[in-house]
Design an enzyme around this catalytic site. Structure first.
Site, PDB file in Angstrom:
ATOM      1  N   VAL A 112     -17.051   0.089  48.324  1.00  0.00           N
ATOM      2  CA  VAL A 112     -17.917  -0.476  49.362  1.00  0.00           C
ATOM      3  C   VAL A 112     -19.338   0.045  49.198  1.00  0.00           C
ATOM      4  O   VAL A 112     -19.615   1.212  49.458  1.00  0.00           O
ATOM      5  CB  VAL A 112     -17.401  -0.106  50.774  1.00  0.00           C
ATOM      6  CG1 VAL A 112     -18.299  -0.706  51.841  1.00  0.00           C
ATOM      7  CG2 VAL A 112     -15.968  -0.557  50.965  1.00  0.00           C
TER       8      VAL A 112
ATOM      9  N   GLY B 209     -23.966  -1.220  40.111  1.00  0.00           N
ATOM     10  CA  GLY B 209     -24.504  -0.593  38.906  1.00  0.00           C
ATOM     11  C   GLY B 209     -23.564   0.507  38.455  1.00  0.00           C
ATOM     12  O   GLY B 209     -22.902   1.143  39.286  1.00  0.00           O
TER      13      GLY B 209
ATOM     14  N   GLU C 228     -24.023 -13.032  37.555  1.00  0.00           N
ATOM     15  CA  GLU C 228     -23.180 -13.205  36.373  1.00  0.00           C
ATOM     16  C   GLU C 228     -23.120 -14.673  35.971  1.00  0.00           C
ATOM     17  O   GLU C 228     -23.529 -15.551  36.740  1.00  0.00           O
ATOM     18  CB  GLU C 228     -21.769 -12.686  36.671  1.00  0.00           C
ATOM     19  CG  GLU C 228     -21.736 -11.170  36.751  1.00  0.00           C
ATOM     20  CD  GLU C 228     -20.408 -10.659  37.250  1.00  0.00           C
ATOM     21  OE1 GLU C 228     -19.383 -11.172  36.776  1.00  0.00           O
ATOM     22  OE2 GLU C 228     -20.409  -9.768  38.101  1.00  0.00           O
TER      23      GLU C 228
ATOM     24  N   LYS D  72     -15.268  -6.280  50.697  1.00  0.00           N
ATOM     25  CA  LYS D  72     -15.794  -4.992  51.169  1.00  0.00           C
ATOM     26  C   LYS D  72     -15.668  -4.860  52.679  1.00  0.00           C
ATOM     27  O   LYS D  72     -15.312  -3.786  53.190  1.00  0.00           O
ATOM     28  CB  LYS D  72     -17.249  -4.839  50.726  1.00  0.00           C
ATOM     29  CG  LYS D  72     -17.378  -4.781  49.195  1.00  0.00           C
ATOM     30  CD  LYS D  72     -18.801  -4.976  48.719  1.00  0.00           C
ATOM     31  CE  LYS D  72     -18.840  -5.057  47.191  1.00  0.00           C
ATOM     32  NZ  LYS D  72     -20.157  -5.496  46.691  1.00  0.00           N
TER      33      LYS D  72
ATOM     34  N   LYS E 192     -11.717  -2.927  44.061  1.00  0.00           N
ATOM     35  CA  LYS E 192     -11.564  -3.288  45.473  1.00  0.00           C
ATOM     36  C   LYS E 192     -10.209  -3.913  45.798  1.00  0.00           C
ATOM     37  O   LYS E 192      -9.757  -3.867  46.944  1.00  0.00           O
ATOM     38  CB  LYS E 192     -12.655  -4.303  45.855  1.00  0.00           C
ATOM     39  CG  LYS E 192     -14.063  -3.775  45.747  1.00  0.00           C
ATOM     40  CD  LYS E 192     -15.107  -4.877  45.983  1.00  0.00           C
ATOM     41  CE  LYS E 192     -15.451  -5.666  44.745  1.00  0.00           C
ATOM     42  NZ  LYS E 192     -16.331  -5.033  43.788  1.00  0.00           N
TER      43      LYS E 192
HETATM   44  N1  LIG Z   1     -20.126  -2.730  38.431  1.00  0.00           N
HETATM   45  C1  LIG Z   1     -20.361  -2.344  39.664  1.00  0.00           C
HETATM   46  O1  LIG Z   1     -21.500  -2.186  40.063  1.00  0.00           O
HETATM   47  C2  LIG Z   1     -19.223  -2.104  40.618  1.00  0.00           C
HETATM   48  C3  LIG Z   1     -19.489  -1.601  41.908  1.00  0.00           C
HETATM   49  C4  LIG Z   1     -18.417  -1.324  42.757  1.00  0.00           C
HETATM   50  C5  LIG Z   1     -17.118  -1.586  42.353  1.00  0.00           C
HETATM   51  N2  LIG Z   1     -16.902  -2.120  41.104  1.00  0.00           N
HETATM   52  C6  LIG Z   1     -15.511  -2.360  40.679  1.00  0.00           C
HETATM   53  O2  LIG Z   1     -15.175  -1.423  39.692  1.00  0.00           O
HETATM   54  C7  LIG Z   1     -14.297  -2.003  38.751  1.00  0.00           C
HETATM   55  C8  LIG Z   1     -14.894  -1.884  37.369  1.00  0.00           C
HETATM   56  O3  LIG Z   1     -16.134  -2.545  37.339  1.00  0.00           O
HETATM   57  P1  LIG Z   1     -16.943  -2.761  35.989  1.00  0.00           P
HETATM   58  O4  LIG Z   1     -18.234  -3.356  36.354  1.00  0.00           O
HETATM   59  O5  LIG Z   1     -16.917  -1.506  35.226  1.00  0.00           O
HETATM   60  O6  LIG Z   1     -16.021  -3.883  35.308  1.00  0.00           O
HETATM   61  P2  LIG Z   1     -15.997  -4.360  33.798  1.00  0.00           P
HETATM   62  O7  LIG Z   1     -17.311  -4.043  33.154  1.00  0.00           O
HETATM   63  O8  LIG Z   1     -15.487  -5.736  33.799  1.00  0.00           O
HETATM   64  O9  LIG Z   1     -14.903  -3.398  33.113  1.00  0.00           O
HETATM   65  C9  LIG Z   1     -13.543  -3.498  33.368  1.00  0.00           C
HETATM   66  C10 LIG Z   1     -12.830  -2.590  32.400  1.00  0.00           C
HETATM   67  O10 LIG Z   1     -11.435  -2.559  32.719  1.00  0.00           O
HETATM   68  C11 LIG Z   1     -10.708  -2.655  31.504  1.00  0.00           C
HETATM   69  N3  LIG Z   1      -9.329  -3.118  31.743  1.00  0.00           N
HETATM   70  C12 LIG Z   1      -8.900  -4.349  32.055  1.00  0.00           C
HETATM   71  N4  LIG Z   1      -7.558  -4.350  32.216  1.00  0.00           N
HETATM   72  C13 LIG Z   1      -7.142  -3.082  31.977  1.00  0.00           C
HETATM   73  C14 LIG Z   1      -5.871  -2.422  31.955  1.00  0.00           C
HETATM   74  N5  LIG Z   1      -4.752  -3.097  32.233  1.00  0.00           N
HETATM   75  N6  LIG Z   1      -5.819  -1.096  31.665  1.00  0.00           N
HETATM   76  C15 LIG Z   1      -6.946  -0.399  31.391  1.00  0.00           C
HETATM   77  N7  LIG Z   1      -8.172  -0.960  31.384  1.00  0.00           N
HETATM   78  C16 LIG Z   1      -8.267  -2.288  31.684  1.00  0.00           C
HETATM   79  C17 LIG Z   1     -11.519  -3.596  30.657  1.00  0.00           C
HETATM   80  O11 LIG Z   1     -11.118  -3.458  29.321  1.00  0.00           O
HETATM   81  P3  LIG Z   1     -11.821  -4.236  28.105  1.00  0.00           P
HETATM   82  O12 LIG Z   1     -13.116  -3.484  27.872  1.00  0.00           O
HETATM   83  O13 LIG Z   1     -10.854  -4.051  26.992  1.00  0.00           O
HETATM   84  O14 LIG Z   1     -12.014  -5.626  28.538  1.00  0.00           O
HETATM   85  C18 LIG Z   1     -12.917  -3.060  30.940  1.00  0.00           C
HETATM   86  O15 LIG Z   1     -13.199  -1.967  30.125  1.00  0.00           O
HETATM   87  C19 LIG Z   1     -14.084  -3.440  39.185  1.00  0.00           C
HETATM   88  O16 LIG Z   1     -12.897  -3.517  39.936  1.00  0.00           O
HETATM   89  C20 LIG Z   1     -15.284  -3.710  40.064  1.00  0.00           C
HETATM   90  O17 LIG Z   1     -15.023  -4.674  41.053  1.00  0.00           O
HETATM   91  C21 LIG Z   1     -17.920  -2.359  40.240  1.00  0.00           C
END
Ligand SMILES: NC(=O)c1ccc[n+]([C@@H]2O[C@H](COP(=O)([O-])OP(=O)(O)OC[C@H]3O[C@@H](n4cnc5c(N)ncnc54)[C@H](OP(=O)(O)O)[C@@H]3O)[C@@H](O)[C@H]2O)c1
Lengths: 195, 315
Positions: B133, B297, B190, B205, B106
């Site tokens: 969003v 999710g 969390e 959002k 985001k």
């Molecule tokens: N989860 C949801 O439901 C959801 C919904 C909508 C939007 N989002 C957004 O989507 C994004 C990802 O969410 P997530 O839940 O998957 O987050 P997450 O579980 O915290 O995963 C983040 C990933 O990004 C990697 N990372 C960090 N810095 C990096 C870099 N410089 N280059 C490449 N990779 C890097 C991390 O690596 P490591 O594994 O090495 O730490 C990790 O694998 C976030 O911005 C979040 O706000 C998430």
């Protein structure tokens, strides 16, 4: 007329057979009518309301109180989607009903807010009277919940009567009073959803 | 399309896992330290197994991702505020190389929308960000179909954690701290739930939505944001006596963004329960539209990423 006795007659009506029309939420309105004292006149006057998507809430009808022109004043509370209200007033006028005042009626709307904080220490009665002054509102009722005693955080639900169309300004005033007194103000969501 | 996925968290891994079902190839998947890169398509199952097993996702440097042939960069690294890095630079590089970028992150869309659009204007690639969003719920594509000019406001619930807490408080008559602890035990909240309960996540959002409606002009600092931490159980009780409840509601219009606890009818459309999200899109010509569903999710968010990919023109 003959069907109605005196004082207040409450008509309850199932709201919204046309769902789509109430999608934008409904608002309460007060309409003041003047009727000639003839049988069937009241019923005739109410028909255009229901026919145009309005929902009758109550009718205040004082037979003893006759206007200088010899008519009987009737106050009708109704709710309708805001975009249908003008149609209702037009339909009343088209039906030959004398509409004295509509919509702009003083205190045509009600809103409730919930206040949270140290309500007693911050002087609840002062808070309420300032809401009345600053939001140009009348406090209709108050419910207080103080589960941990009045020294702790308490909540109050305040039901306010305000001018139709004045909700945003009134809520703005309550919000700024809340921040002065460090109270959390939980406002209703207006617009779109029913308030 | 050939996808290069940055971020191997819940979202990045789910995008990699589901890409094949949507007819796309994954040519790169990176986490913060390593990357799996193969121009002919990486071994997704192997990479995911390694990542979940606590090993490195691949043997390449993350830098190698940008050097491979890809069509779409999927940005799924952590959301950051302010300069929105490293996400912003990742998208910048993709657009400068005339590639598409699809974001789940985001940060860049909320904090640096105009810069993002300017980069897009100079690129053969496009930017899309449905996943930022409301997770699985098609919100931005609905606004796009209605045209942003014909949408007057978007309101609703876009944080499942806060909604879960308020729902439980109302149902059980419990106080905030109690329910928060329960939500953490269940994994709904969390360990550090600050951004969920103080309204920041929802605000990001709604800032994105305001940017879409107004074609830019908003960042987090422009939003009026209040959280749910100061709402006691007694406030929900009083609301219930009156047929209402309290929800953390956001509103985005062309004039601004506001997020805070609001009274809504208990049986009204916006009073969704549990972790569910909902938006009401108010249109000029078509009344209000409501969409609700799972707002977060891995697989849910990945479907939004992949439907964005499906809407991109060939390069
Ligand atoms: N989860 C949801 O439901 C959801 C919904 C909508 C939007 N989002 C957004 O989507 C994004 C990802 O969410 P997530 O839940 O998957 O987050 P997450 O579980 O915290 O995963 C983040 C990933 O990004 C990697 N990372 C960090 N810095 C990096 C870099 N410089 N280059 C490449 N990779 C890097 C991390 O690596 P490591 O594994 O090495 O730490 C990790 O694998 C976030 O911005 C979040 O706000 C998430």
């Amino acid at each position: 007329m003959d069907a109605c006795k005196r004082e207040v007659t409450t008509v309850s009506d199932e709201p919204g057979d046309e769902d789509a029309e109430t999608d934008g939420g409904v608002r309460a309105y007060t309409v003041r009518l003047e009727l000639v004292d003839e049988p069937g006149e009241l019923l005739r006057a109410l028909e255009p309301i229901a026919n145009n998507g309005g929902n009758l809430l109550s009718i205040h009808h004082e037979r003893g109180n006759i206007t200088p022109r010899g008519h009987i004043p009737v106050e009708v509370d109704l709710e309708s989607p805001p975009d249908r209200f003008d149609d209702i007033v037009d339909a009343l006028r088209d039906a030959g009903v004398n509409v004295i005042q509509a919509g702009a009626e003083h205190y045509g709307e009600e809103v409730s807010v919930v206040l949270v904080g140290d309500l007693v220490d911050t002087d609840l009665s002062d808070t309420l009277s300032r809401i009345e002054d600053e939001a140009d509102a009348v406090v209709r009722d108050l419910s207080l919940a103080a589960p941990d005693g009045t020294d702790a955080v308490t909540s109050a639900r305040v039901r306010l009567a305000i001018d139709s169309g004045n909700a945003d300004a009134a809520l703005e005033a309550i919000r700024s009073l809340g921040s002065k007194k460090e109270l959390t103000v939980v406002e209703p969501l207006l617009g779109g959803d029913a308030p | 399309m050939k996808l290069a996925i940055l971020g191997a968290g819940d979202v990045g891994r789910s995008v990699a896992d589901l890409a094949g079902d949507y007819g796309h190839d994954v040519v790169a998947l990176a986490d913060s330290t390593t990357a799996a890169v193969d121009p002919d398509g990486i071994d997704v199952d192997g990479a995911l197994e390694r990542k979940v097993g606590g090993q490195s996702v691949g043997s390449n440097d993350p830098e190698a991702v940008f050097e491979t042939e890809y069509d779409v960069l999927v940005e799924a690294t952590p959301t950051t505020l302010g300069d929105a890095e490293p996400g912003f630079s990742h998208v910048e590089r993709a657009l400068e190389d005339d590639r598409h970028a699809v974001l789940a992150n985001k940060g860049p869309v909320a904090e640096r929308y105009e810069e993002l659009r300017a980069l897009e204007a100079d690129s053969a690639g496009s930017v899309r960000f449905e996943a930022t969003v409301g997770g699985a719920i098609p919100i931005l594509s609905t606004i796009e179909d209605e045209t942003p000019q014909a949408v007057t406001a978007v309101r609703g619930v876009l944080n499942g954690t806060a909604n879960f807490i308020l729902t439980r408080m109302a149902a059980e008559g419990l106080d905030y701290e109690h329910v928060l602890a329960e939500a953490q035990d269940l994994g709904v909240a969390e360990a550090d739930p600050t951004f969920d309960v103080d309204g920041t996540d929802a605000a990001l959002k709604f800032v994105i939505l305001a940017n879409v409606l107004a074609d830019g002009g908003f960042a987090l600092e422009d939003a009026t944001v209040e959280g749910i931490q100061s709402i006691p159980g007694s406030a929900l009780d009083l609301a219930a006596e009156d047929g209402r409840t309290i929800r953390l509601i956001g509103e985005a219009t062309r004039e601004g963004v506001r997020v805070g606890p609001r009274l809504v009818p208990e049986n009204g459309p916006l009073a969704v329960t549990g972790t569910r999200n909902i938006v009401q899109i108010e249109t000029r010509n078509a009344g209000s539209l409501h969409s609700s569903g799972r707002g977060a999710g891995g697989p849910e968010t990945a479907t939004a990423v992949l439907s964005d990919v499906g809407r991109l023109p060939p390069l």
